[in-house]
Design a protein around this motif. Sequence first.
Motif: not given
Length: 297
Positions: A72-82, A43-53, A12-18
């Motif tokens: 989560t992970s996608f194609q070997g890279n970490l992805q933040m499922n927000i 560094g940077t990370a890929d983030g996705k918001i799939w549910e716009l609730n 799980k992740f939680v925090g403030t990011y740019l």
Amino acid sequence: MNYLKDYREGEKFVGTYLCKQKQILKTKAGKTYYSLTLQDKTGTADGKIWELNNGIANFEPMDYIHCEGMVTSFQGNLQMNISRVRISDEGEYDPTDYVPCTNKDVGEMFSRILKYVASVQNKYLRKILEMYFVENKEFVDAFKKHSAAKSVHHGFMGGLLEHTLSVTDMCQYFAEHYPMIHRDLLITAALFHDMGKIQEISDFPMNDYTDDGQLLGHIYIGARCMENAAAQIPNFPPKLKNELVHCILEAMALHMADNADAKLQTLTEVFTQAGDNMGWLGFNRMFESNLRKTSEE
């Protein structure tokens, strides 16, 4: 603060990011989702918001946002499922935590730059170097702080200084081993070769292409600066000026050093972002290959 580089898949992740970038996209089924680039100083990370609730508040690129979700992970890279996000309140974050910086000593690196400047024997080339690296405080301050790229390599504060020094070190090696090389000319061109990036790329936290950068590019900007600077030095030989501009535009030894450092730093950043993942990381466009750190034990 929980830094992006410390997260692992399944946590799980939680925090403030740019929120460096925000795109509003659609899946193949026509469902709207957000694709983000999150950034902190690691560094940077890929983030996705799939549910716009209701848990997803309004925010824009370059906002500091408080996020919750799963790694989560996608194609070997970490992805933040927000799953939840809001704009962070003042006092919840320190802006210095969101500017990636070189892990090398800036003062020591710049001292080595000055040693290269002092080592140039040609009086005209040494004078043009001193105009920038000794006499121009505004240039020196910007040169020390600037990145060398938006994202590909050395995309962090101090990256331009670090990259320039690495390229100059390689050019010094070339000059020592291949006597045909005009050492003073090559070292001068190496120190100046990416100076145009100060105008091409904006300061942090934006670190994005400026209008001049989009329209002209750092190579042309740097070559133009050299022509203008040479014109201010009495009796600067026209042929030497043209040779210096030519080096910045396309000299072979400089190009090889620049390309080698850029690619090796990119590889370093890819492997660092992969963390403990020792498997295949997926196709990389720069290397035109699937990458992996090493064979698994």
